[in-house]
Design a protein around this motif. Sequence first.
Motif, PDB file in Angstrom:
ATOM      1  N   TYR B   8      45.391   6.510  30.707  1.00 53.47           N
ATOM      2  CA  TYR B   8      46.381   7.010  29.749  1.00 53.47           C
ATOM      3  C   TYR B   8      45.776   8.226  29.076  1.00 53.47           C
ATOM      4  O   TYR B   8      44.724   8.127  28.441  1.00 53.47           O
ATOM      5  CB  TYR B   8      46.658   5.900  28.737  1.00 53.47           C
ATOM      6  N   THR B  10      45.831  11.216  26.310  1.00 58.51           N
ATOM      7  CA  THR B  10      46.420  11.602  25.022  1.00 58.51           C
ATOM      8  C   THR B  10      45.954  12.992  24.574  1.00 58.51           C
ATOM      9  O   THR B  10      45.952  13.317  23.402  1.00 58.51           O
ATOM     10  CB  THR B  10      46.181  10.511  23.945  1.00 58.51           C
ATOM     11  N   TYR B  42      49.636   7.522  32.707  1.00 63.66           N
ATOM     12  CA  TYR B  42      50.492   7.740  31.546  1.00 63.66           C
ATOM     13  C   TYR B  42      50.076   9.043  30.854  1.00 63.66           C
ATOM     14  O   TYR B  42      48.877   9.250  30.606  1.00 63.66           O
ATOM     15  CB  TYR B  42      50.339   6.616  30.531  1.00 63.66           C
ATOM     16  N   GLU B  44      50.737  11.093  27.423  1.00 58.48           N
ATOM     17  CA  GLU B  44      51.347  11.106  26.095  1.00 58.48           C
ATOM     18  C   GLU B  44      51.630  12.557  25.734  1.00 58.48           C
ATOM     19  O   GLU B  44      50.699  13.360  25.598  1.00 58.48           O
ATOM     20  CB  GLU B  44      50.385  10.454  25.091  1.00 58.48           C
ATOM     21  N   CYS B  70      54.992   9.640  27.986  1.00 56.24           N
ATOM     22  CA  CYS B  70      55.074   8.779  26.804  1.00 56.24           C
ATOM     23  C   CYS B  70      55.335   9.630  25.566  1.00 56.24           C
ATOM     24  O   CYS B  70      54.749  10.705  25.411  1.00 56.24           O
ATOM     25  CB  CYS B  70      53.770   8.019  26.569  1.00 56.24           C
ATOM     26  N   THR B 100      55.151   4.792  22.901  1.00 63.25           N
ATOM     27  CA  THR B 100      53.917   4.223  22.375  1.00 63.25           C
ATOM     28  C   THR B 100      54.024   4.196  20.860  1.00 63.25           C
ATOM     29  O   THR B 100      54.232   5.234  20.238  1.00 63.25           O
ATOM     30  CB  THR B 100      52.711   5.073  22.804  1.00 63.25           C
ATOM     31  N   GLN B 227      43.430  -0.832  30.757  1.00 66.16           N
ATOM     32  CA  GLN B 227      43.939   0.514  30.506  1.00 66.16           C
ATOM     33  C   GLN B 227      42.949   1.268  29.624  1.00 66.16           C
ATOM     34  O   GLN B 227      42.430   0.697  28.664  1.00 66.16           O
ATOM     35  CB  GLN B 227      45.299   0.468  29.793  1.00 66.16           C
ATOM     36  N   GLN B 229      42.481   4.787  27.364  1.00 70.38           N
ATOM     37  CA  GLN B 229      43.059   6.001  26.794  1.00 70.38           C
ATOM     38  C   GLN B 229      41.953   7.002  26.523  1.00 70.38           C
ATOM     39  O   GLN B 229      40.883   6.647  26.032  1.00 70.38           O
ATOM     40  CB  GLN B 229      43.801   5.683  25.490  1.00 70.38           C
TER      41      GLN B 229
END
Lengths: 532, 532
Positions: B8, B10, B42, B44, B70, B100, B227, B229
């Motif tokens: 994920y 970000t 994913y 974000e 996301c 999220t 997962q 991030q």
Amino acid sequence: MAERIWLYDTTLRDGAQTQGVDFGAADKLRIAKELDDLGIDYIEGGWPGANPTDEAFFASPPTLRRARLCAFGMTRRSGRSAANDPGLVTLFQARTPVITLVGKSSARQAEGALGVTREENLAMIADSIREALRHAEEAMFDAEHFFDGFKDDPGYALACLEAALEAGARWIVLCDTNGGTLPHEVETIVAKVAQRIPGERLGIHTHNDTENAVANSLAAVRAGARQIQGTLNGLGERCGNANLVSLIPTLKLKLGYEIGVTDEALRHLTHLSRTFDERLNRTPNRHAAYVGASAFAHKAGLHASAVAKSPCFYEHIDPALVGNSRDILVSDQAGRSNLLFRFAEMGLDVDPDPEQTAELLAVIKDREARGWAYDGATASFELLVRSTLGQVPHYFDLVSFRVIDERRFNARGELVTTSEATIKVAVGGRNYYTVADGNGPVNALDHALRQALAETYPTLETMQLVDYKVRILTPEKGTAAVTRVIIESGDAEGRVWQTVGVSGNIIDASYNALHDAIIWKLYVDRARAPGA
Amino acid sequence: MAERIWLYDTTLRDGAQTQGVDFGAADKLRIAKELDDLGIDYIEGGWPGANPTDEAFFASPPTLRRARLCAFGMTRRSGRSAANDPGLVTLFQARTPVITLVGKSSARQAEGALGVTREENLAMIADSIREALRHAEEAMFDAEHFFDGFKDDPGYALACLEAALEAGARWIVLCDTNGGTLPHEVETIVAKVAQRIPGERLGIHTHNDTENAVANSLAAVRAGARQIQGTLNGLGERCGNANLVSLIPTLKLKLGYEIGVTDEALRHLTHLSRTFDERLNRTPNRHAAYVGASAFAHKAGLHASAVAKSPCFYEHIDPALVGNSRDILVSDQAGRSNLLFRFAEMGLDVDPDPEQTAELLAVIKDREARGWAYDGATASFELLVRSTLGQVPHYFDLVSFRVIDERRFNARGELVTTSEATIKVAVGGRNYYTVADGNGPVNALDHALRQALAETYPTLETMQLVDYKVRILTPEKGTAAVTRVIIESGDAEGRVWQTVGVSGNIIDASYNALHDAIIWKLYVDRARAPGA
């Protein structure tokens, strides 16, 4: 009672392998003293005989208050006695209290890289340690490639360690030479070693090739190791060594180990780390753990107001413990609480009403959008705020300047470059027209400007430029890029301040930063503008 | 079969908090596409409604090949229904497949920072997740301050997670918000959580405040989390987030997990990481794990010859797997093997005899002592080598140049700065005398020089400056410091090359780098010098 961890610094030896770093002998002396003041237990000064710098260092070594100086070298060569090995003889001549010897602890390495038998390698380790102890108070063994060697053949890797231990080595240091071992592997392997060799004799030496050097050191400590080798700011070959600057606060503040670093010394850690980078002309890493300028910076409006309410929510330690400080950023994302916090931190006794706050935020946002950055230029920030609020007198006006750089053959037939600046400024209704040369265009401009202002503002004489930094903001345009200049100035009162200038033209950007530097000096001196 | 880990990213939300980083909407689109190509699961994109950039991004989101986009937001406020919460309404309008939601998982935080009861906080989490699932295919819960909350009151922290899980959250992400938790704590706490919540539903979100973000992510994976991030190059507030660029090769090459990143995509990791920094005008970290320019560099003569013999001794992975390459440095510590290795790597078909080698080493050493650095300027290095060996023709001579920068009032009463350069060069016995202006002194000089050479060397027309970097080498002297300029150039054939110039005068240093850039272009074009 807290358990003791011993810190071993190899900045001056392994750290000297860093790409772009070259220590002189004088640098080494100063750094050794700083490490001693910090409370490091062992300072590895270099490798006697390896290069002229290390020779000069050991020829007149620093006087240390508390730390023990170590000289680094290799175990004896195959087929020679340790007493007659030329490398060891040079090493012993350094006469340091501690000798650190690196040797193989992997059968594949001994046979493959050195071409010696497994038995001869064990003898090389034992003989060299024994001989070192005839010349030094303490000897330690750096087991090169230990973790890879242990994975290959644990029995032989342990036999190498035991050979050093039985020969009298005070410390057996497990080295992850190529930096590829992960924390859970380090913890498992060190725990196995600690069943054979007491933890109080075990050290750990890690590299950052998987960004785990700090974690690997901590994993070894959890498994029993009691000595950590590392460098200042994680200097070192490839991706660097374990960063002692990150490890020290963690060991002391979070894990409660006893280390040689006092509370007072810990409060100088941020300063030490940044000064070290500046000395090496490296830009200090803003994002460094504990000591980075951004380590306690809060950009988001949401966080900033929460931090003002209760710092511990977003700060894992009190920044003052390591000599760092909170920094609330002014930026696009900033709200009023950020701005007020920043004023308070900068000691700005400014309390703008809501209308002024809106105006200030708009002015700052506009400047930042055009490339100004106030993070590293608090004097320019203060001037921007005070000027917007009408608090800064009008000291002088630039009428014009001209800078000429010429490269041509001089009388001796050499190509030389000269820079000359002429400037016209109006001060209190009167024009001053001056000319000066310099080592470059900005230097010449600085000289001419200060000459023009000297009569009216004599305190400028004590001011000097300390640092000058250039950053290109839109490099895809090549030399047509926008340029940001940051200037650091100092004066006889010991003040140091930073100003910023931005322009498409580097000379223009430099002038803007110079202008702010001078205005700030006049403002804090509360100089009276002649027209006022 | 290998276990699957979900990645994920970000960068576009938490990474945008980095001091000195400002993404535009176009940046965000390009980065999202690159993350998609890399194989991130994913992405974000931002926080809808938080600022104009994020609004523009979600108004026309990127079309992703594989990754799921996301949108980030907060759980509902106290005392409102989730359906009527203005923040959530804006978030839902972004219509992303994944939402999220961040919320409190600590009683002290809920009561202290939000001023809500423990029960109301649980309801805020559950209601918001449930409402999110009416608008998106997938919802996840970021448990803010989870580790501190768990240490305070494990029962309540777990209740928060279970509230989200029961409401239908696909992932429960454990956040170490202030970055102060150590790897062994993460491993212990995640293992306890995993007894209540299946690991395939657990994510980890760490920060680098103790330089352990990567190790903390790995510790959570070992305890069951599936997962991770993080951000590109560890971007993020304060000390940054977990660095996905370091984690990806470790997960795939060392731990054997299945991730969305293919072998082919992994080979672009180095390029992706460096391009990302360049886009943000950050200097790529030479010492970055796996992808840094120094990550596989070998400076010491001893190591260099061992590496040539058997790379695995000093390299923990094959650099080609991540698109990086071995780099043997030329430096003070270099021996002949370093030099030859460097030649081979640069494709220099140069085989100097021992006498020439000694001369080359002396020339390089002298240049480096005076501030030249060839690490980032391989074209200048090649020219230095080939010139020393007499292989570079004599293309032109500089007779003189003059650059004038003027700042004065224009006809409309505005202060403007202009730069003009005149240059005289001798080409094949003929003098060319040209004048040009530019956006700054170096830009003007570049224009004038190329104008003077255009007739003789028409291929120079297709050459352009790509980047221009300035570094001050002895900043303690202020504007009188020595300046190093690095210029990157490109041409119509797609070549890109770097040259360096050093001088006490910035204009002079720039000219030296420009000169090398032009000579290198002429040399590789095998241009015939007119006098030849």
